[in-house]
Scaffold this motif. Structure first.
Motif, PDB file in Angstrom:
ATOM      1  N   GLN A   1       0.858  -1.036   0.127  1.00 35.58           N
ATOM      2  CA  GLN A   1      -0.148  -0.099   0.133  1.00 35.58           C
ATOM      3  C   GLN A   1       0.725   1.114   0.038  1.00 35.58           C
ATOM      4  O   GLN A   1       1.884   1.295   0.803  1.00 35.58           O
ATOM      5  CB  GLN A   1      -0.749  -0.015   1.303  1.00 35.58           C
ATOM      6  CG  GLN A   1      -1.786  -1.273   1.389  1.00 35.58           C
ATOM      7  CD  GLN A   1      -2.945  -1.369   0.394  1.00 35.58           C
ATOM      8  OE1 GLN A   1      -3.342  -0.420  -0.299  1.00 35.58           O
ATOM      9  NE2 GLN A   1      -3.511  -2.459  -0.075  1.00 35.58           N
ATOM     10  N   LEU A   2       0.635   2.234  -0.830  1.00 36.35           N
ATOM     11  CA  LEU A   2       1.258   3.615  -0.814  1.00 36.35           C
ATOM     12  C   LEU A   2       1.572   4.103   0.486  1.00 36.35           C
ATOM     13  O   LEU A   2       2.467   4.760   0.759  1.00 36.35           O
ATOM     14  CB  LEU A   2       0.619   4.256  -1.862  1.00 36.35           C
ATOM     15  CG  LEU A   2       1.290   4.349  -3.167  1.00 36.35           C
ATOM     16  CD1 LEU A   2       0.605   5.407  -4.138  1.00 36.35           C
ATOM     17  CD2 LEU A   2       2.700   4.789  -3.266  1.00 36.35           C
ATOM     18  N   SER A   3       0.234   4.061   1.250  1.00 36.33           N
ATOM     19  CA  SER A   3       0.307   4.388   2.549  1.00 36.33           C
ATOM     20  C   SER A   3       0.935   3.912   3.512  1.00 36.33           C
ATOM     21  O   SER A   3       1.456   4.643   4.628  1.00 36.33           O
ATOM     22  CB  SER A   3      -0.941   4.497   3.048  1.00 36.33           C
ATOM     23  OG  SER A   3      -1.457   3.177   2.970  1.00 36.33           O
ATOM     24  N   ASP A   4       1.827   2.863   3.123  1.00 38.18           N
ATOM     25  CA  ASP A   4       2.865   2.201   4.170  1.00 38.18           C
ATOM     26  C   ASP A   4       4.071   3.046   4.152  1.00 38.18           C
ATOM     27  O   ASP A   4       5.114   2.719   4.830  1.00 38.18           O
ATOM     28  CB  ASP A   4       2.989   0.659   3.830  1.00 38.18           C
ATOM     29  CG  ASP A   4       1.616  -0.072   4.106  1.00 38.18           C
ATOM     30  OD1 ASP A   4       1.014   0.483   4.973  1.00 38.18           O
ATOM     31  OD2 ASP A   4       1.419  -1.172   3.505  1.00 38.18           O
TER      32      ASP A   4
ATOM     33  N   TRP B   1       2.255  13.387   1.534  1.00 35.39           N
ATOM     34  CA  TRP B   1       3.323  13.242   0.675  1.00 35.39           C
ATOM     35  C   TRP B   1       3.096  12.642  -0.654  1.00 35.39           C
ATOM     36  O   TRP B   1       3.736  12.999  -1.730  1.00 35.39           O
ATOM     37  CB  TRP B   1       4.466  11.826   1.524  1.00 35.39           C
ATOM     38  CG  TRP B   1       5.481  12.127   2.106  1.00 35.39           C
ATOM     39  CD1 TRP B   1       5.550  12.919   3.344  1.00 35.39           C
ATOM     40  CD2 TRP B   1       6.681  12.536   1.674  1.00 35.39           C
ATOM     41  NE1 TRP B   1       7.037  13.138   3.632  1.00 35.39           N
ATOM     42  CE2 TRP B   1       7.500  13.207   2.365  1.00 35.39           C
ATOM     43  CE3 TRP B   1       7.128  12.165   0.393  1.00 35.39           C
ATOM     44  CZ2 TRP B   1       8.906  13.308   2.186  1.00 35.39           C
ATOM     45  CZ3 TRP B   1       8.533  12.660  -0.340  1.00 35.39           C
ATOM     46  CH2 TRP B   1       9.346  13.077   0.682  1.00 35.39           C
ATOM     47  N   ILE B   2       2.006  11.898  -0.690  1.00 35.64           N
ATOM     48  CA  ILE B   2       1.489  11.299  -2.135  1.00 35.64           C
ATOM     49  C   ILE B   2       0.846  12.496  -2.924  1.00 35.64           C
ATOM     50  O   ILE B   2       1.124  12.756  -4.070  1.00 35.64           O
ATOM     51  CB  ILE B   2       0.259  10.183  -1.642  1.00 35.64           C
ATOM     52  CG1 ILE B   2       0.976   9.037  -0.989  1.00 35.64           C
ATOM     53  CG2 ILE B   2      -0.540   9.957  -2.987  1.00 35.64           C
ATOM     54  CD1 ILE B   2      -0.096   8.122  -0.825  1.00 35.64           C
ATOM     55  N   LYS B   3       0.340  13.335  -2.056  1.00 37.82           N
ATOM     56  CA  LYS B   3      -0.301  14.705  -2.855  1.00 37.82           C
ATOM     57  C   LYS B   3       0.975  15.490  -3.517  1.00 37.82           C
ATOM     58  O   LYS B   3       0.648  15.869  -4.595  1.00 37.82           O
ATOM     59  CB  LYS B   3      -1.193  15.313  -1.781  1.00 37.82           C
ATOM     60  CG  LYS B   3      -2.178  16.383  -2.642  1.00 37.82           C
ATOM     61  CD  LYS B   3      -2.915  17.314  -1.473  1.00 37.82           C
ATOM     62  CE  LYS B   3      -3.887  16.362  -1.317  1.00 37.82           C
ATOM     63  NZ  LYS B   3      -5.008  17.223  -0.188  1.00 37.82           N
TER      64      LYS B   3
ATOM     65  N   GLU C   1       1.628   3.109 -10.053  1.00 35.06           N
ATOM     66  CA  GLU C   1       0.793   3.163  -8.991  1.00 35.06           C
ATOM     67  C   GLU C   1       0.414   4.783  -8.872  1.00 35.06           C
ATOM     68  O   GLU C   1      -0.659   5.065  -8.467  1.00 35.06           O
ATOM     69  CB  GLU C   1       1.639   2.930  -7.771  1.00 35.06           C
ATOM     70  CG  GLU C   1       1.745   1.382  -7.640  1.00 35.06           C
ATOM     71  CD  GLU C   1       0.632   0.855  -7.024  1.00 35.06           C
ATOM     72  OE1 GLU C   1       0.341   1.133  -5.911  1.00 35.06           O
ATOM     73  OE2 GLU C   1       0.051  -0.293  -7.403  1.00 35.06           O
TER      74      GLU C   1
ATOM     75  N   HIS D   1       8.994  -3.227   1.284  1.00 31.07           N
ATOM     76  CA  HIS D   1       8.049  -2.536   0.544  1.00 31.07           C
ATOM     77  C   HIS D   1       8.586  -2.752  -0.949  1.00 31.07           C
ATOM     78  O   HIS D   1       7.571  -3.048  -1.907  1.00 31.07           O
ATOM     79  CB  HIS D   1       8.394  -0.884   0.531  1.00 31.07           C
ATOM     80  CG  HIS D   1       8.068  -0.461   1.882  1.00 31.07           C
ATOM     81  ND1 HIS D   1       8.736   0.310   2.634  1.00 31.07           N
ATOM     82  CD2 HIS D   1       6.935  -0.768   2.635  1.00 31.07           C
ATOM     83  CE1 HIS D   1       8.241   0.732   3.798  1.00 31.07           C
ATOM     84  NE2 HIS D   1       7.088   0.110   3.787  1.00 31.07           N
TER      85      HIS D   1
ATOM     86  N   PHE E   1       4.350   6.317   2.123  1.00 29.86           N
ATOM     87  CA  PHE E   1       4.170   7.786   2.136  1.00 29.86           C
ATOM     88  C   PHE E   1       2.898   8.098   2.745  1.00 29.86           C
ATOM     89  O   PHE E   1       1.712   7.413   2.629  1.00 29.86           O
ATOM     90  CB  PHE E   1       4.149   8.364   0.670  1.00 29.86           C
ATOM     91  CG  PHE E   1       5.137   7.821  -0.269  1.00 29.86           C
ATOM     92  CD1 PHE E   1       6.451   8.375   0.341  1.00 29.86           C
ATOM     93  CD2 PHE E   1       5.143   7.053  -1.130  1.00 29.86           C
ATOM     94  CE1 PHE E   1       7.384   8.273  -0.579  1.00 29.86           C
ATOM     95  CE2 PHE E   1       6.291   6.911  -2.005  1.00 29.86           C
ATOM     96  CZ  PHE E   1       7.555   7.426  -1.688  1.00 29.86           C
ATOM     97  N   SER E   2       2.649   9.106   3.694  1.00 30.56           N
ATOM     98  CA  SER E   2       1.487   9.751   3.943  1.00 30.56           C
ATOM     99  C   SER E   2       0.835  10.344   3.150  1.00 30.56           C
ATOM    100  O   SER E   2       1.066  10.456   1.810  1.00 30.56           O
ATOM    101  CB  SER E   2       1.898  10.855   4.956  1.00 30.56           C
ATOM    102  OG  SER E   2       2.253  11.975   4.539  1.00 30.56           O
ATOM    103  N   ASP E   3      -0.525  10.741   3.278  1.00 32.05           N
ATOM    104  CA  ASP E   3      -1.581  11.140   2.175  1.00 32.05           C
ATOM    105  C   ASP E   3      -0.985  12.602   1.618  1.00 32.05           C
ATOM    106  O   ASP E   3      -1.066  12.789   0.424  1.00 32.05           O
ATOM    107  CB  ASP E   3      -2.863  11.588   2.807  1.00 32.05           C
ATOM    108  CG  ASP E   3      -3.815  10.117   2.900  1.00 32.05           C
ATOM    109  OD1 ASP E   3      -3.326   8.890   2.613  1.00 32.05           O
ATOM    110  OD2 ASP E   3      -4.652  10.077   3.773  1.00 32.05           O
TER     111      ASP E   3
END
Length: 348
Positions: free
Chosen positions: A10-13, A19-21, A52, A229, A15-17
């Motif tokens: 999971q990207l959230s594992d 960070w992803i933004k 992704e 990861h 990066f935080s939301d």
């Protein structure tokens, strides 16, 4: 003990939301995404992570640096170029090949000679030659040394880093574009790599050029990935990785990489005895060993050959063709390779 299972990616594992933004905002600026693709797990994860993040496949380009040039393989795995091509084809992504004429062997045996020209592949499958821009007659006649000094660990500097920079500088396709160059260094790998910047200007950048522009940045997108990861992302896409991992090697470096440990080098010598014999001969002729304090014949222990080695794996790894499926069919279980998590294949 090696982990036998890994959790779903999971990207959230990583990066935080937030960070992803931010990442999506950063990458939305660029027209083209070039990945330094070795065929190893980290550059594979880079490709999958761009997918992704929603980057269209047609905007991604893989650049593979052929360590041995286009001649008969010496230091690297025979299957690597074919594996990289098969990977790119399976995912529907463009791949281009580049290197130095004569590759590793020619650079190692350089005796009062200039560095060899660079070749790189064009979109139509033909190759362009970049002659050396200056006369620099030098002698090597020694193997690269285990050091962070790239002038002495010349395999990285001359056969990959410099080749890539020269191609980026000279390929006219890249003019007047905003390009993001991505490489797979991870902070977990070493204290030195942990100090690398996450994003910075690439050496071939020409954003303020007077005749034409080339805005080019470098992003180490998986810098904060753990190895778990990486393998979790590869598992998600059901990728069959480079054969060396199934043999037991923890890294997809050259078959005879200077950083291999005793067990790994013993396995490489078992797989390719004639090349190992040539390496031993070069050491004697150079009067300069690869491992500093001992010759390579004394370094290895023939009883430490990896126990997971098989004739089938050897055949796949040492073939110049690669015909296995890259994306595993649904009826085939994805298995974590024996080389994962730095364990290696173990002794017989």
């Amino acid at each position: 003990m090696k982990q036998k299972t890994i959790k779903d990616f999971q990207l959230s594992d990583v990066f935080s939301d937030l960070w992803i933004k931010r990442l999506k905002k950063i990458i939305s600026f660029y027209d083209k995404f070039i990945i330094a693709f070795s065929g190893g797990k980290d550059s594979t994860a880079l490709v999958l992570l761009l997918l992704e993040l929603g980057i269209p496949k047609e905007n991604i380009e893989l650049w593979h640096h052929e360590i041995d040039g286009q001649d008969t393989t010496f230091f690297d795995w025979e299957c690597t170029s074919a594996y990289c091509k098969a990977f790119a084809d399976a995912l529907g992504i463009k791949i281009l090949f580049q290197g130095r004429i004569g590759g590793f062997r020619r650079e190692m045996l350089r005796n009062n000679e200039n560095t060899a020209p660079v070749y790189y592949e064009l979109q139509d499958g033909t190759f362009q030659i970049l002659e050396s821009t200056r006369i620099s007659l030098n002698t090597r006649l020694k193997f690269p040394q285990i050091t962070s000094d790239l002038s002495r660990r010349y395999c990285s500097a001359y056969l990959k880093i410099d080749v890539c920079k020269r191609v980026a500088t000279n390929d006219t396709r890249l003019r007047n574009q905003k390009i993001l160059f991505l490489s797979g260094e991870r902070a977990e790998e070493s204290p030195q790599r942990a100090k690398y910047r996450f994003i910075e200007k690439y050496e071939a950048d020409l954003r303020n050029g007077t005749r034409y522009m080339r805005h080019m940045d470098r992003l180490r997108l998986i810098k904060y990935f753990s190895e778990e990861h990486v393998w979790s992302l590869i598992k998600k896409y059901r990728i069959r990785v480079h054969p060396c991992y199934y043999i037991g090697y923890p890294r997809c470096s050259c078959k005879f990489c200077i950083f291999l440990n005793k067990d790994q080098y013993a396995t490489s010598a078992f797989i390719s005895p004639s090349i190992f014999k040539e390496i031993c001969s070069h050491e004697r002729n150079f009067g300069w060993t690869m491992k500093r304090d001992m010759d390579i014949q004394s370094f290895i222990n023939p009883e430490k050959v990896f126990k997971y080695l098989s004739p089938q794996l050897i055949q796949v790894a040492t073939s110049y063709e690669y015909n296995l499926s890259i994306i595993l069919p649904k009826n085939e279980e994805w298995i974590l390779p024996q080389g994962a998590f730095g364990v290696g294949g173990g002794a017989v």
